[in-house]
Enzyme design. Structure first.
Site, PDB file in Angstrom:
ATOM      1  CG  ASN A   1      -1.745   1.134   1.758  1.00 23.51           C
ATOM      2  OD1 ASN A   1      -0.893   1.092   2.660  1.00 23.51           O
ATOM      3  ND2 ASN A   1      -2.764   1.980   1.774  1.00 23.51           N
ATOM      4  CD1 TRP A   2       2.043  -4.463   2.182  1.00 17.43           C
ATOM      5  CD2 TRP A   2       3.437  -4.958   3.866  1.00 17.43           C
ATOM      6  NE1 TRP A   2       2.936  -5.401   1.724  1.00 17.43           N
ATOM      7  CE2 TRP A   2       3.800  -5.717   2.743  1.00 17.43           C
ATOM      8  CE3 TRP A   2       4.182  -5.101   5.042  1.00 17.43           C
ATOM      9  CZ2 TRP A   2       4.873  -6.625   2.758  1.00 17.43           C
ATOM     10  CZ3 TRP A   2       5.256  -5.985   5.061  1.00 17.43           C
ATOM     11  CH2 TRP A   2       5.580  -6.743   3.919  1.00 17.43           C
ATOM     12  CE  LYS A   3      -5.478   0.285   3.600  1.00 11.62           C
ATOM     13  NZ  LYS A   3      -6.928   0.419   3.592  1.00 11.62           N
TER      14      LYS A   3
ATOM     15  CG  HIS B   1      -5.169   5.792   1.934  1.00 14.02           C
ATOM     16  ND1 HIS B   1      -6.180   5.565   2.832  1.00 14.02           N
ATOM     17  CD2 HIS B   1      -5.089   4.684   1.156  1.00 14.02           C
ATOM     18  CE1 HIS B   1      -6.690   4.357   2.608  1.00 14.02           C
ATOM     19  NE2 HIS B   1      -6.040   3.802   1.590  1.00 14.02           N
TER      20      HIS B   1
ATOM     21  CD  GLU C   1      -7.152   3.426   5.530  1.00 12.56           C
ATOM     22  OE1 GLU C   1      -5.919   3.260   5.626  1.00 12.56           O
ATOM     23  OE2 GLU C   1      -7.921   2.581   5.028  1.00 12.56           O
TER      24      GLU C   1
ATOM     25  CD  GLU D   1      -7.286   3.390  -2.306  1.00 11.83           C
ATOM     26  OE1 GLU D   1      -6.879   2.244  -2.456  1.00 11.83           O
ATOM     27  OE2 GLU D   1      -7.091   4.035  -1.249  1.00 11.83           O
TER      28      GLU D   1
ATOM     29  N   GLY E   1     -11.890  -1.626   2.647  1.00  7.82           N
ATOM     30  CA  GLY E   1     -11.953  -2.504   3.809  1.00  7.82           C
ATOM     31  C   GLY E   1     -13.353  -2.998   4.143  1.00  7.82           C
TER      32      GLY E   1
ATOM     33  CB  SER F   1     -13.337  -4.468  -1.294  1.00  6.83           C
ATOM     34  OG  SER F   1     -13.554  -3.976   0.018  1.00  6.83           O
TER      35      SER F   1
ATOM     36  N   GLY G   1      -5.302  -3.221  -0.431  1.00  5.33           N
ATOM     37  CA  GLY G   1      -5.123  -3.181   1.020  1.00  5.33           C
ATOM     38  C   GLY G   1      -5.091  -4.596   1.588  1.00  5.33           C
ATOM     39  N   GLY G   2      -6.199  -5.013   2.172  1.00  2.00           N
ATOM     40  CA  GLY G   2      -6.266  -6.302   2.875  1.00  2.00           C
ATOM     41  C   GLY G   2      -5.697  -7.478   2.100  1.00  2.00           C
TER      42      GLY G   2
HETATM   43  P1  13P Z   1      -8.778  -2.699   0.964  1.00  6.07           P
HETATM   44  O1  13P Z   1      -8.220  -3.420  -0.254  1.00  6.07           O
HETATM   45  O2  13P Z   1      -8.495  -3.399   2.241  1.00  6.07           O
HETATM   46  O3  13P Z   1     -10.220  -2.365   0.767  1.00  6.07           O
HETATM   47  O4  13P Z   1      -8.001  -1.309   1.053  1.00  6.07           O
HETATM   48  C1  13P Z   1      -7.841  -0.549  -0.084  1.00  6.07           C
HETATM   49  C2  13P Z   1      -6.926   0.554   0.206  1.00  6.07           C
HETATM   50  O5  13P Z   1      -7.234   1.412   1.019  1.00  6.07           O
HETATM   51  C3  13P Z   1      -5.627   0.570  -0.459  1.00  6.07           C
HETATM   52  O6  13P Z   1      -4.964   1.770  -0.272  1.00  6.07           O
END
Ligand code: 13P
Length: 252
Positions: free
Chosen positions: A9-11, A97, A99, A169, A175, A215, A236-237
């Site tokens: 997930n590149w966000k 998600h 977010e 999640e 994050g 993470s 994510g990251g």
């Molecule tokens: P991180 O891997 O940056 O913690 O993010 C996870 C995430 O929200 C994937 O959708």
């Protein structure tokens, strides 16, 4: 069918040029890597979907969107429908998600509508659920996740539900660098599978892919994925660097 999945997930990251570079680095790595039957999904921002689906024709990954409209079609300025996503070759879409739940106030009923529209358009929803830190600290994490599933998904009929991918999640892990321990992940994944079994029966529960997100990185993916109920990750990251993402894919 239950599958191993690693989804990135590149966000809201990368410019067009950076996206092009990252996809090409991933493709080069995928060509060399032994993927061990892992389904790789890349979920870039909407604006890079066309490029990502074009490249996917020559490589072994699928493309996912990060969001979809809860409306079908028509005068909804700024929205992108499931029908549009399908027409671009998108095969997966993240919904719910944390977010989007927190910044954009997405509701459970909107998530049901999104899931239904995606399924109608042959796109597999990756449904995110997970508790906040105070919920975990007060021991409410199982109740919260149960409620999220009950309210948004458990009204679907069995044939539709069978196509859903779940991503657990925990919000406190997203994050933050604070990954859930392998035991915490396994415990929650097994709980989610038991809820699915109660609602839809053993066969559907056994075949549902449940991913971990929060993470998850090149160092901890192997131990997380070695749990019997963890079928992969929503990253994510760590998916923003090709070498890390490839190492995670190779962690099974
Ligand atoms: P991180 O891997 O940056 O913690 O993010 C996870 C995430 O929200 C994937 O959708």
């Amino acid at each position: 069918m239950r599958r191993k999945i690693v989804a990135g997930n590149w966000k809201m990251n990368k410019t067009f040029q950076e996206a092009d570079e990252l996809i090409n680095e991933i493709i080069d790595g995928l060509d060399e890597a032994n993927q061990k039957n892992v389904n790789v999904v890349i979920c870039p921002p909407f604006t890079f979907l066309e490029m990502t689906t074009d490249y996917a024709q020559e490589s072994d990954y699928a493309v996912g969107a990060q969001n979809v409209s809860s409306f079908d079609t028509g005068a909804y300025t700024g929205e992108v429908s499931a029908r549009i996503l399908h027409s671009m070759g998108v095969e997966y879409c993240i919904i719910g998600h944390s977010e989007r739940r927190s910044h954009f106030k997405e509701t459970d009923s909107e998530l049901t509508q999104k899931a239904e529209l995606l399924l109608k358009n042959d796109i597999l929803p990756i449904f995110c659920c997970g508790e906040l830190l105070p919920d975990r600290e007060s021991g409410k994490h199982f109740d919260i996740v149960k409620q999220q599933l009950d309210k948004a998904l458990f009204g679907l009929d069995p044939l539709d539900f069978a196509k859903i991918i779940i991503a657990y999640e925990p919000v406190w892990a997203i994050g933050t660098g604070k990954t859930a321990s392998p035991e915490q992940a396994q415990e929650m994944h097994a709980f989610i599978r038991s809820l699915i079994s109660e609602k839809y029966g053993k066969e559907i529960a056994k075949n549902t892919s449940i991913l971990y997100g929060g993470s998850c990185n090149a160092e901890n993916a192997k131990v997380l994925f070695s749990n019997p109920d963890v079928d992969g990750g929503l990253i994510g990251g760590a998916c923003l660097k090709a070498a890390d993402f490839l190492k995670i894919i190779d962690s099974f």
